[in-house]
Scaffold this motif. Structure first.
Motif, PDB file in Angstrom:
ATOM      1  N   LEU A  72      11.018   2.707   1.022  1.00 11.84           N
ATOM      2  CA  LEU A  72      10.655   1.844   2.150  1.00 11.84           C
ATOM      3  C   LEU A  72      11.631   0.679   2.197  1.00 11.84           C
ATOM      4  N   VAL A  73      12.422   0.632   3.268  1.00 16.32           N
ATOM      5  CA  VAL A  73      13.478  -0.370   3.407  1.00 16.32           C
ATOM      6  C   VAL A  73      13.095  -1.368   4.480  1.00 16.32           C
ATOM      7  N   GLY A  74      13.293  -2.643   4.196  1.00 18.30           N
ATOM      8  CA  GLY A  74      13.043  -3.679   5.191  1.00 18.30           C
ATOM      9  C   GLY A  74      12.261  -4.832   4.607  1.00 18.30           C
ATOM     10  N   PRO A  75      12.329  -5.969   5.291  1.00 19.42           N
ATOM     11  CA  PRO A  75      11.606  -7.152   4.810  1.00 19.42           C
ATOM     12  C   PRO A  75      10.104  -7.011   5.037  1.00 19.42           C
ATOM     13  N   ASP A  76       9.360  -7.869   4.396  1.00 23.19           N
ATOM     14  CA  ASP A  76       7.902  -7.885   4.560  1.00 23.19           C
ATOM     15  C   ASP A  76       7.565  -8.538   5.891  1.00 23.19           C
ATOM     16  N   ASP A  77       7.036  -7.746   6.821  1.00 19.24           N
ATOM     17  CA  ASP A  77       6.593  -8.290   8.113  1.00 19.24           C
ATOM     18  C   ASP A  77       5.086  -8.487   8.133  1.00 19.24           C
ATOM     19  N   GLY A  78       4.511  -8.662   6.954  1.00 17.92           N
ATOM     20  CA  GLY A  78       3.081  -8.916   6.870  1.00 17.92           C
ATOM     21  C   GLY A  78       2.266  -7.738   6.388  1.00 17.92           C
ATOM     22  N   HIS A  79       2.899  -6.610   6.067  1.00 18.62           N
ATOM     23  CA  HIS A  79       2.163  -5.422   5.642  1.00 18.62           C
ATOM     24  C   HIS A  79       2.509  -4.972   4.223  1.00 18.62           C
ATOM     25  N   MET A  80       3.340  -5.730   3.521  1.00 13.13           N
ATOM     26  CA  MET A  80       3.800  -5.304   2.206  1.00 13.13           C
ATOM     27  C   MET A  80       2.654  -5.133   1.218  1.00 13.13           C
ATOM     28  N   LYS A  81       1.750  -6.109   1.154  1.00 12.27           N
ATOM     29  CA  LYS A  81       0.641  -6.023   0.201  1.00 12.27           C
ATOM     30  C   LYS A  81      -0.227  -4.804   0.496  1.00 12.27           C
ATOM     31  N   GLU A  82      -0.514  -4.585   1.774  1.00  8.57           N
ATOM     32  CA  GLU A  82      -1.315  -3.425   2.173  1.00  8.57           C
ATOM     33  C   GLU A  82      -0.628  -2.122   1.761  1.00  8.57           C
ATOM     34  N   CYS A  83       0.684  -2.048   1.961  1.00  8.69           N
ATOM     35  CA  CYS A  83       1.436  -0.843   1.587  1.00  8.69           C
ATOM     36  C   CYS A  83       1.422  -0.629   0.077  1.00  8.69           C
ATOM     37  N   LYS A  84       1.644  -1.697  -0.667  1.00 12.84           N
ATOM     38  CA  LYS A  84       1.663  -1.575  -2.132  1.00 12.84           C
ATOM     39  C   LYS A  84       0.281  -1.209  -2.669  1.00 12.84           C
ATOM     40  N   ASP A  85      -0.763  -1.778  -2.067  1.00 11.68           N
ATOM     41  CA  ASP A  85      -2.130  -1.417  -2.468  1.00 11.68           C
ATOM     42  C   ASP A  85      -2.401   0.061  -2.206  1.00 11.68           C
ATOM     43  N   LEU A  86      -1.948   0.555  -1.060  1.00  6.67           N
ATOM     44  CA  LEU A  86      -2.131   1.962  -0.716  1.00  6.67           C
ATOM     45  C   LEU A  86      -1.407   2.859  -1.713  1.00  6.67           C
ATOM     46  N   VAL A  87      -0.190   2.502  -2.053  1.00  6.52           N
ATOM     47  CA  VAL A  87       0.581   3.274  -3.042  1.00  6.52           C
ATOM     48  C   VAL A  87      -0.147   3.291  -4.383  1.00  6.52           C
ATOM     49  N   ASN A  88      -0.665   2.138  -4.805  1.00  4.76           N
ATOM     50  CA  ASN A  88      -1.423   2.063  -6.063  1.00  4.76           C
ATOM     51  C   ASN A  88      -2.675   2.922  -6.008  1.00  4.76           C
ATOM     52  N   ASN A  89      -3.427   2.815  -4.917  1.00  3.79           N
ATOM     53  CA  ASN A  89      -4.674   3.572  -4.770  1.00  3.79           C
ATOM     54  C   ASN A  89      -4.444   5.082  -4.762  1.00  3.79           C
ATOM     55  N   LEU A  90      -3.305   5.499  -4.207  1.00  2.00           N
ATOM     56  CA  LEU A  90      -2.982   6.928  -4.163  1.00  2.00           C
ATOM     57  C   LEU A  90      -2.353   7.412  -5.472  1.00  2.00           C
ATOM     58  N   GLY A  91      -2.005   6.482  -6.342  1.00  2.00           N
ATOM     59  CA  GLY A  91      -1.410   6.849  -7.624  1.00  2.00           C
ATOM     60  C   GLY A  91      -0.024   7.460  -7.498  1.00  2.00           C
ATOM     61  N   ILE A  92       0.776   6.947  -6.546  1.00  2.00           N
ATOM     62  CA  ILE A  92       2.115   7.522  -6.336  1.00  2.00           C
ATOM     63  C   ILE A  92       3.215   6.482  -6.595  1.00  2.00           C
ATOM     64  N   ASN A  93       2.927   5.528  -7.478  1.00  2.00           N
ATOM     65  CA  ASN A  93       3.910   4.472  -7.780  1.00  2.00           C
ATOM     66  C   ASN A  93       5.256   5.033  -8.221  1.00  2.00           C
ATOM     67  N   ASN A  94       5.234   6.140  -8.948  1.00  2.00           N
ATOM     68  CA  ASN A  94       6.488   6.715  -9.445  1.00  2.00           C
ATOM     69  C   ASN A  94       7.239   7.509  -8.371  1.00  2.00           C
ATOM     70  N   GLN A  95       6.688   7.569  -7.146  1.00  2.00           N
ATOM     71  CA  GLN A  95       7.347   8.299  -6.057  1.00  2.00           C
ATOM     72  C   GLN A  95       7.695   7.402  -4.879  1.00  2.00           C
ATOM     73  N   VAL A  96       7.523   6.084  -5.044  1.00  2.00           N
ATOM     74  CA  VAL A  96       7.764   5.142  -3.953  1.00  2.00           C
ATOM     75  C   VAL A  96       8.574   3.955  -4.467  1.00  2.00           C
TER      76      VAL A  96
END
Length: 199
Positions: free
Chosen positions: A11-35
């Motif tokens: 995921l390329v680009g600055p935080d436009d206000g959705h970074m925390k939500e995206c990182k939380d989603l990645v954590n919840n899905l357990g795909i940290n090693n793929q993102v």
């Protein structure tokens, strides 16, 4: 990533206000090693990311033009963009990539899988668009652009050898002085909506 566990998302680009939500989603899905979240990339770093990617995806509600996706095409990388945006219009007009509906995750996932399953065809589409862009949409073509307006008697009333390069566009109703092939500097008012008048 549920359908293919060999994918890696950058995921390329600055935080436009959705970074925390995206990182939380990645954590919840357990795909940290793929993102990977890179933040803003510019210059060579951006170009490297575009070249190294298998697919460049730009999804947005509003987008004026297809800058990043077309940079992906120029880097020989297939692209996916949102259909009902300026980007989508550009990509469709150039037949440069694949269009998906905004917020349609199933359509996006299927399009990614389809591209990866038939990558050779996706590459052909990309390279054809790339060749067209290089041959027809480069600055040297615009330096050869001549715009000429004739009146009803076939006399040139407006001419610009480098039309559009100076960011000045003919508005269809402007007074210009004709000096070529006409009677002694006649001013012509041109209005496409009505008739041309000699003043």
């Amino acid at each position: 990533m549920k359908r293919r566990n060999d994918l890696f998302l950058v995921l390329v680009g600055p935080d436009d206000g959705h970074m925390k939500e995206c990182k939380d989603l990645v954590n919840n899905l357990g795909i940290n090693n793929q993102v990977l979240f890179t933040g803003f990339l510019g210059g060579e770093h951006k170009n490297s990311a575009l070249v190294d990617a298998e697919i460049v995806v730009q999804l947005s509600r509003f987008e004026q033009g297809a800058w990043a996706p077309l940079e992906g095409v120029l880097c020989k990388t297939p692209i996916i963009v949102t259909a009902d945006t300026g980007t989508g219009e550009d990509v469709k007009r150039l037949n440069a990539g694949y269009l998906v509906d905004f917020d349609n995750n199933e359509m996006l996932a299927q399009t990614i899988i389809d591209i990866l399953n038939d990558y050779e065809d996706a590459k052909k589409l990309t390279l054809t668009a790339r060749d067209f862009i290089i041959e027809n949409l480069n600055p040297t073509i615009y330096t050869k652009s001549t715009f000429t307006v004739y009146n009803r008697w076939g006399v040139i009333v407006y001419i610009s050898a480098d039309y559009g390069l100076n960011q000045e566009w003919w508005n269809g109703k402007t007074t210009h002085y004709c000096t070529t092939g006409c009677r002694s500097n006649i001013a012509i008012t041109i209005d496409l909506a009505t008739t041309w008048e000699v003043v």
